[in-house]
Design a protein around this motif. Structure first.
Motif, PDB file in Angstrom:
ATOM      1  N   ARG A 107       2.015   3.509   9.170  1.00 48.12           N
ATOM      2  CA  ARG A 107       1.885   4.462   8.063  1.00 48.12           C
ATOM      3  C   ARG A 107       0.623   4.166   7.259  1.00 48.12           C
ATOM      4  N   CYS A 108      -0.144   5.195   7.007  1.00 43.65           N
ATOM      5  CA  CYS A 108      -1.404   5.037   6.282  1.00 43.65           C
ATOM      6  C   CYS A 108      -1.842   6.406   5.790  1.00 43.65           C
ATOM      7  N   GLU A 109      -2.247   6.535   4.518  1.00 44.89           N
ATOM      8  CA  GLU A 109      -2.629   7.846   4.009  1.00 44.89           C
ATOM      9  C   GLU A 109      -3.537   7.756   2.794  1.00 44.89           C
ATOM     10  N   ASN A 110      -4.418   8.745   2.692  1.00 40.98           N
ATOM     11  CA  ASN A 110      -5.085   9.025   1.433  1.00 40.98           C
ATOM     12  C   ASN A 110      -4.103   9.837   0.593  1.00 40.98           C
ATOM     13  N   VAL A 111      -4.235   9.760  -0.738  1.00 40.82           N
ATOM     14  CA  VAL A 111      -3.353  10.516  -1.617  1.00 40.82           C
ATOM     15  C   VAL A 111      -4.197  11.510  -2.406  1.00 40.82           C
ATOM     16  N   LEU A 112      -3.884  12.794  -2.252  1.00 36.90           N
ATOM     17  CA  LEU A 112      -4.707  13.867  -2.804  1.00 36.90           C
ATOM     18  C   LEU A 112      -3.901  14.743  -3.759  1.00 36.90           C
ATOM     19  N   GLY A 113      -4.480  15.022  -4.912  1.00 38.21           N
ATOM     20  CA  GLY A 113      -3.908  15.974  -5.847  1.00 38.21           C
ATOM     21  C   GLY A 113      -4.960  17.014  -6.201  1.00 38.21           C
ATOM     22  N   TYR A 114      -4.588  18.283  -6.174  1.00 39.91           N
ATOM     23  CA  TYR A 114      -5.568  19.382  -6.287  1.00 39.91           C
ATOM     24  C   TYR A 114      -5.321  20.199  -7.547  1.00 39.91           C
ATOM     25  N   LEU A 115      -6.385  20.395  -8.317  1.00 37.97           N
ATOM     26  CA  LEU A 115      -6.350  21.244  -9.507  1.00 37.97           C
ATOM     27  C   LEU A 115      -7.240  22.445  -9.244  1.00 37.97           C
ATOM     28  N   ALA A 160       0.838  -1.205   0.000  1.00 36.70           N
ATOM     29  CA  ALA A 160       0.000   0.000   0.000  1.00 36.70           C
ATOM     30  C   ALA A 160       0.871   1.252   0.000  1.00 36.70           C
ATOM     31  N   TRP A 161       1.976   1.216   0.718  1.00 35.07           N
ATOM     32  CA  TRP A 161       2.873   2.377   0.747  1.00 35.07           C
ATOM     33  C   TRP A 161       3.495   2.615  -0.624  1.00 35.07           C
ATOM     34  N   MET A 162       3.836   1.521  -1.311  1.00 34.38           N
ATOM     35  CA  MET A 162       4.383   1.645  -2.663  1.00 34.38           C
ATOM     36  C   MET A 162       3.355   2.270  -3.603  1.00 34.38           C
ATOM     37  N   ALA A 163       2.106   1.838  -3.464  1.00 36.58           N
ATOM     38  CA  ALA A 163       1.045   2.399  -4.306  1.00 36.58           C
ATOM     39  C   ALA A 163       0.845   3.878  -4.014  1.00 36.58           C
ATOM     40  N   ALA A 164       0.855   4.240  -2.740  1.00 37.22           N
ATOM     41  CA  ALA A 164       0.686   5.646  -2.354  1.00 37.22           C
ATOM     42  C   ALA A 164       1.811   6.499  -2.929  1.00 37.22           C
ATOM     43  N   ASP A 165       3.039   5.988  -2.867  1.00 42.26           N
ATOM     44  CA  ASP A 165       4.182   6.729  -3.412  1.00 42.26           C
ATOM     45  C   ASP A 165       4.060   6.874  -4.927  1.00 42.26           C
ATOM     46  N   TYR A 166       3.635   5.807  -5.596  1.00 43.30           N
ATOM     47  CA  TYR A 166       3.471   5.859  -7.056  1.00 43.30           C
ATOM     48  C   TYR A 166       2.456   6.933  -7.441  1.00 43.30           C
ATOM     49  N   ILE A 167       1.325   6.947  -6.748  1.00 43.49           N
ATOM     50  CA  ILE A 167       0.257   7.897  -7.071  1.00 43.49           C
ATOM     51  C   ILE A 167       0.699   9.329  -6.782  1.00 43.49           C
ATOM     52  N   SER A 168       1.320   9.552  -5.627  1.00 50.79           N
ATOM     53  CA  SER A 168       1.753  10.913  -5.282  1.00 50.79           C
ATOM     54  C   SER A 168       2.799  11.423  -6.265  1.00 50.79           C
ATOM     55  N   MET A 181      -8.640  12.170  -5.536  1.00 57.42           N
ATOM     56  CA  MET A 181      -8.318  11.547  -4.252  1.00 57.42           C
ATOM     57  C   MET A 181      -8.413  10.028  -4.351  1.00 57.42           C
ATOM     58  N   THR A 182      -7.286   9.365  -4.155  1.00 51.82           N
ATOM     59  CA  THR A 182      -7.299   7.912  -4.029  1.00 51.82           C
ATOM     60  C   THR A 182      -7.209   7.604  -2.544  1.00 51.82           C
ATOM     61  N   VAL A 183      -8.161   6.834  -2.078  1.00 51.14           N
ATOM     62  CA  VAL A 183      -8.295   6.611  -0.635  1.00 51.14           C
ATOM     63  C   VAL A 183      -7.810   5.212  -0.254  1.00 51.14           C
ATOM     64  N   VAL A 184      -7.472   5.073   1.003  1.00 47.88           N
ATOM     65  CA  VAL A 184      -6.946   3.827   1.540  1.00 47.88           C
ATOM     66  C   VAL A 184      -7.967   3.215   2.495  1.00 47.88           C
ATOM     67  N   GLY A 185      -7.791   1.958   2.830  1.00 44.38           N
ATOM     68  CA  GLY A 185      -8.610   1.326   3.865  1.00 44.38           C
ATOM     69  C   GLY A 185     -10.043   1.031   3.494  1.00 44.38           C
ATOM     70  N   GLU A 186     -10.380   1.103   2.195  1.00 45.53           N
ATOM     71  CA  GLU A 186     -11.761   0.813   1.816  1.00 45.53           C
ATOM     72  C   GLU A 186     -12.129  -0.617   2.166  1.00 45.53           C
ATOM     73  N   GLU A 187     -11.199  -1.533   1.909  1.00 48.59           N
ATOM     74  CA  GLU A 187     -11.475  -2.940   2.170  1.00 48.59           C
ATOM     75  C   GLU A 187     -11.593  -3.247   3.659  1.00 48.59           C
ATOM     76  N   GLN A 232      -2.671  12.688   3.011  1.00 43.99           N
ATOM     77  CA  GLN A 232      -3.491  12.986   4.179  1.00 43.99           C
ATOM     78  C   GLN A 232      -3.315  11.816   5.136  1.00 43.99           C
ATOM     79  N   LYS A 233      -2.530  12.035   6.163  1.00 46.49           N
ATOM     80  CA  LYS A 233      -2.195  10.954   7.083  1.00 46.49           C
ATOM     81  C   LYS A 233      -3.406  10.561   7.921  1.00 46.49           C
ATOM     82  N   ILE A 234      -3.543   9.262   8.111  1.00 48.44           N
ATOM     83  CA  ILE A 234      -4.660   8.687   8.850  1.00 48.44           C
ATOM     84  C   ILE A 234      -4.121   8.052  10.124  1.00 48.44           C
TER      85      ILE A 234
END
Length: 544
Positions: free
Chosen positions: A296-304, A65-73, A375-381, A91-93
């Motif tokens: 470590r746990c976070e949502n990944v947010l990008g703002y336009l 999950a951390w690898m995915a978060a880094d890729y997206i950010s 916003m790609t969110v974590v912990g949905e499952e 966005q740290k959880i």
């Protein structure tokens, strides 16, 4: 997509759109031009990374999950999206791993063995831990009160330690399908009754304790992650009654003085359809404490940011969850990685594709009038954790958030469409009319204008046994009164939450077309003079 059923109740809508009867919009050539970034090649580029074996199934709180978060950010950064969380894309959880620090249990003064005779769930232990002892246990069968059956009749549980079977209902015939709404109501009523009577502790007779394997022991040793949302903290405060699960063997030891066994009691209750509650005079004590370690746990947010001086204060959110369920726990499994290509690598990929299309438009001077939060969110499952966290800690004011478009599983053909002529030209559209008739109408118009897909509204049906509307991240926005649309392919059997959910099975042209539907809907929402009106009650009924 999350497996859990959260709540019940929806309003019926039509089963599928018929765009030939809908007045289409005037096609926006800019929207069409920049939609070209949403294509199968770009989709494969992202998904082949996110759903690779290297990412180990992206389970929340793990390396994958951390690898995915880094890729997206990193991708958001490469597009030039702003980092909206105090200069960060994360966005740290508040996620913690909860492990058992210590525990003890005695019967008649004799110590019992953890993981052989009993179990304690660390996540159910209060921050203070617990200690209790008693010389009197009140056995209450299944802990059920319904119709003419009542395990509590003639029993006094006030301030007492109670013991009950962990699950089951003697009033149901074998093979009867459980009514989830009724079951949830039974659990809620029981919890309320326990609280009203200030129950001292709960002992659960659980056959699973008798069947603990070495593999299970190792899993339990690792602990359990849990997110400390406001709702979770409040729920724990309201449910601090100590709970201990015991083996059937230990339960039989407790019943010995009464000349009965677990099997005898279950048979007696089922055959007589009458409770067998009783008081057991046995000295019993237990104590436990837990340890919480941050994870470590976070949502990944990008703002336009929007281009209009006034409208840019309003925000459209595009979501997809990047987590999945991780590695197989079965040591004999041939394929150990639950890749989650469709669930929800496909939806996450859709968000990344849309981010590319909208940033391309802005760089060309065609940026959206309203702001967009990708916003790609974590912990949905785990229970919609990431979106729940955002709903409690919004980066942008809720009142300025105009809608959420959520993509969760958009890359495959669901069971009902396999082999059908429209198998590659449909999407389940969920919730578009629940809060806003404007949004529902717009969704139909966008589809009629640009993508001409079959919009299937099956899961807006209140009789839907899967309760899909409540099982993905859009729901945490709907609870706040924010209009939503949830796009979903309907795959619930083939490879769902299994290692077979692989990239090789994704229909990339179909994924791209579904992402384009979301994108064109987002384009309209981000550029229209007025935001969608909230004129429905959240269940598809007009507000009174």
């Amino acid at each position: 997509m999350n497996k859990k059923f959260l709540t019940l109740g929806l309003a019926s809508l039509v089963s599928a759109s018929c765009f030939s009867q809908i007045t289409p919009l005037k096609p926006n050539q800019d929207a069409i031009k920049f939609s070209k970034a949403i294509n199968p090649e770009n989709a494969y580029k992202h998904l082949s990374v996110l759903a690779s074996d290297e990412y180990e199934g992206r389970e929340t709180g793990t390396k994958g999950a951390w690898m995915a978060a880094d890729y997206i950010s990193n991708y958001f950064k490469s597009l030039g999206l702003k980092a909206p969380v105090n200069g960060s894309y994360f966005q740290k959880i508040d996620l913690v791993n909860v492990t058992l620090k210590e525990s003890q249990l005695t019967v008649n003064g004799q110590p019992k063995e953890y993981q052989k005779d009993y179990l304690v769930s660390p996540s159910l232990i209060s921050d203070k831990g617990f200690t209790f002892s008693t010389d009197e246990i009140v056995f209450i069968g299944y802990g059920i009160k319904k119709d003419s059956y009542n395990d509590f009749a003639g029993t006094d549980i006030k301030g007492k330690v109670v013991m009950m079977f962990n699950g089951g209902d003697p009033t149901l015939k074998p093979g009867t399908k459980i009514d989830r709404a009724a079951y949830r109501a039974t659990l809620e009523a029981r919890a309320k009754y326990f609280a009203e009577n200030n129950v001292k502790a709960i002992i659960l007779i659980d056959p699973a304790v008798d069947r603990i394997t070495e593999n299970t022991k190792q899993t339990l040793k690792k602990g359990r992650v849990m997110v400390k949302t406001n709702a979770a903290i409040e729920a724990q405060k309201q449910n601090e009654t100590p709970r201990v699960s015991i083996s059937v063997a230990l339960a039989n030891e407790l019943f010995k003085a009464s000349n009965t066994t677990v099997a005898d009691l279950q048979k007696k209750i089922t055959e007589s359809q009458a409770p067998a509650s009783k008081v057991l005079n046995v000295p019993f004590s237990a104590s436990a404490a837990k340890t919480e370690t941050p994870v470590r746990c976070e949502n990944v947010l990008g703002y336009l940011e929007g281009s209009d001086p006034v409208l840019k204060k309003e925000v459209l959110i595009l979501t997809g969850h990047y987590d999945h369920i991780g590695l197989e726990t079965d040591p004999n499994a041939k394929d150990k990685v639950n890749n989650g290509a469709d669930d929800d690598g496909s939806g996450t990929t859709g968000v990344l594709l849309m981010a590319k299309a909208f940033t391309d438009a802005k760089k060309a001077g065609k940026g959206s009038k309203r702001s967009i939060l990708f916003m790609t969110v974590v912990g949905e499952e785990k229970g919609l954790w990431g979106s729940e966290w955002y709903s409690e800690h919004p980066v942008f004011p809720v009142e300025n958030t105009i809608a959420d478009l959520n993509t969760d599983m958009i890359g495959r053909t669901g069971e009902e469409y396999l082999g059908k002529p429209d198998s590659a030209n449909y999407i389940y559209s969920v919730g578009s009319n629940m809060l806003s008739s404007d949004l529902g109408k717009l969704s139909e118009q966008v589809n009629a204008t640009y993508t001409k897909m079959k919009l299937d509204y099956k899961y807006d049906d209140p009789k839907d046994p899967e309760q899909i509307y409540y099982r993905s991240d859009h729901y945490n926005f709907a609870k706040l009164g924010i209009p939503i649309i949830f796009y979903y392919d309907g795959m619930l059997q083939q490879d769902y939450h299994k290692p077979g959910d692989e990239v090789s099975k994704i229909n990339f042209p179909l994924l791209s077309k579904r992402a384009k539907l979301t994108y064109f809907t987002a384009w309209e929402l981000a550029n229209r003079p007025k935001r969608p009106v909230v004129d429905m009650d959240g269940k598809g009924n007009p507000k009174k």
